[in-house]
Design a protein around this motif. Structure first.
Motif, PDB file in Angstrom:
ATOM      1  N   VAL A 124      -7.859  -4.981  -2.676  1.00 11.96           N
ATOM      2  CA  VAL A 124      -8.880  -5.702  -3.412  1.00 11.96           C
ATOM      3  C   VAL A 124     -10.014  -4.726  -3.646  1.00 11.96           C
ATOM      4  N   VAL A 125     -10.564  -4.728  -4.857  1.00 15.30           N
ATOM      5  CA  VAL A 125     -11.624  -3.781  -5.204  1.00 15.30           C
ATOM      6  C   VAL A 125     -12.767  -3.875  -4.197  1.00 15.30           C
ATOM      7  N   ASP A 126     -13.251  -2.720  -3.734  1.00 15.03           N
ATOM      8  CA  ASP A 126     -14.339  -2.594  -2.756  1.00 15.03           C
ATOM      9  C   ASP A 126     -13.964  -3.092  -1.360  1.00 15.03           C
ATOM     10  N   SER A 127     -12.668  -3.151  -1.058  1.00 17.44           N
ATOM     11  CA  SER A 127     -12.232  -3.545   0.281  1.00 17.44           C
ATOM     12  C   SER A 127     -11.679  -2.321   0.995  1.00 17.44           C
ATOM     13  N   PRO A 128     -11.952  -2.150   2.297  1.00 14.50           N
ATOM     14  CA  PRO A 128     -11.414  -0.997   3.022  1.00 14.50           C
ATOM     15  C   PRO A 128      -9.933  -1.151   3.389  1.00 14.50           C
ATOM     16  N   SER A 129      -9.407  -2.379   3.388  1.00 17.63           N
ATOM     17  CA  SER A 129      -7.998  -2.580   3.760  1.00 17.63           C
ATOM     18  C   SER A 129      -7.103  -2.471   2.525  1.00 17.63           C
ATOM     19  N   PHE A 130      -5.857  -2.029   2.741  1.00 18.05           N
ATOM     20  CA  PHE A 130      -4.925  -1.883   1.624  1.00 18.05           C
ATOM     21  C   PHE A 130      -3.499  -2.065   2.129  1.00 18.05           C
ATOM     22  N   ASP A 131      -2.587  -2.297   1.190  1.00 17.52           N
ATOM     23  CA  ASP A 131      -1.164  -2.383   1.485  1.00 17.52           C
ATOM     24  C   ASP A 131      -0.497  -1.196   0.814  1.00 17.52           C
ATOM     25  N   GLU A 132       0.459  -0.586   1.488  1.00 16.02           N
ATOM     26  CA  GLU A 132       1.101   0.616   0.948  1.00 16.02           C
ATOM     27  C   GLU A 132       2.610   0.500   1.048  1.00 16.02           C
ATOM     28  N   ARG A 133       3.295   0.981   0.015  1.00 12.85           N
ATOM     29  CA  ARG A 133       4.758   1.048   0.018  1.00 12.85           C
ATOM     30  C   ARG A 133       5.150   2.350  -0.657  1.00 12.85           C
ATOM     31  N   SER A 134       6.205   2.977  -0.149  1.00  9.84           N
ATOM     32  CA  SER A 134       6.678   4.210  -0.773  1.00  9.84           C
ATOM     33  C   SER A 134       8.194   4.198  -0.875  1.00  9.84           C
ATOM     34  N   THR A 135       8.700   5.012  -1.783  1.00 11.44           N
ATOM     35  CA  THR A 135      10.130   5.161  -1.969  1.00 11.44           C
ATOM     36  C   THR A 135      10.412   6.593  -2.388  1.00 11.44           C
ATOM     37  N   ARG A 136      11.640   7.026  -2.204  1.00 13.43           N
ATOM     38  CA  ARG A 136      12.015   8.386  -2.584  1.00 13.43           C
ATOM     39  C   ARG A 136      12.874   8.346  -3.846  1.00 13.43           C
TER      40      ARG A 136
END
Length: 199
Positions: A124-136
């Motif tokens: 969320v804009v201006d929020s310190p928390s985030f969700d992350e996903r990665s793939t190869r």
């Protein structure tokens, strides 16, 4: 800020063995949106990566989110390209597209199976928390042309086998990861470059 939770489910035998990073414990509260799916389509001719992140807003109101896509070598190395997209996310799932560029990509070959890691971060804009996903993913061109299989324009001969794995414990799935790794190394030592596995 709205709270949302990831959906918890028990993984299948295949997912449990190959560690697909699914949650198997009780859902925990998560601030903001999550990324349940990330799809990447590399173009070996241009070095362009078309990325689609499926973002889930489990709250009951719209959220303004910032999505950051990045690409880097899968094992080690610096980030090659970054794209940032701001998007309004209504409740439910929203697909957010992005484009990344790898100038002069290193092609995936049988001798050098080079991979890149594509990462999506959403917050969320201006929020310190985030969700992350990665793939190869890798850049390659595999096709059948002029009566032959060709990998990156070079003719290759497919030398393969049909494998019906049966392991002492677990029957179809090996009880230890090194069992399958040992089999892969043995196939490679026999000169196989393709393998069909029937589970």
């Amino acid at each position: 800020m709205a709270r949302s939770a990831l959906v918890s489910r028990t993984p299948s035998m295949m997912e449990a063995w190959f560690n697909s990073s699914l949650m198997t414990r009780s859902p925990s509260p998560r601030i903001g949106p999550s990324t349940p799916a990330l799809a990447v389509k590399p173009d070996w001719k241009t070095g362009q990566l078309r990325v689609e992140a499926t973002l889930r807003n489990a709250s009951s109101r719209s959220l303004t989110a910032r999505v950051r896509f990045a690409v880097a070598p899968a094992v080690h190395g610096e980030t090659i390209d970054v794209a940032v997209v701001d998007r309004e996310l209504p409740p439910g799932d929203t697909v957010v597209p992005g484009r990344l560029l790898v100038a002069q990509p290193r092609l995936w070959t049988l001798e050098d199976p080079f991979l890149y890691r594509v990462t999506s971060q959403v917050a969320v804009v201006d929020s310190p928390s985030f969700d992350e996903r990665s793939t190869r993913c890798g850049f390659r061109d595999f096709r059948f042309a002029n009566d032959a299989f060709r990998l990156n324009g070079r003719r290759i001969y497919l030398q393969g086998a049909l494998i019906l794995p049966h392991y002492p414990v677990g029957f179809r799935l090996p009880p230890r990861e090194d069992y399958l790794r040992r089999d892969l190394l043995a196939w490679k030592a026999m000169g196989l470059n393709t393998c069909r596995v029937i589970w």
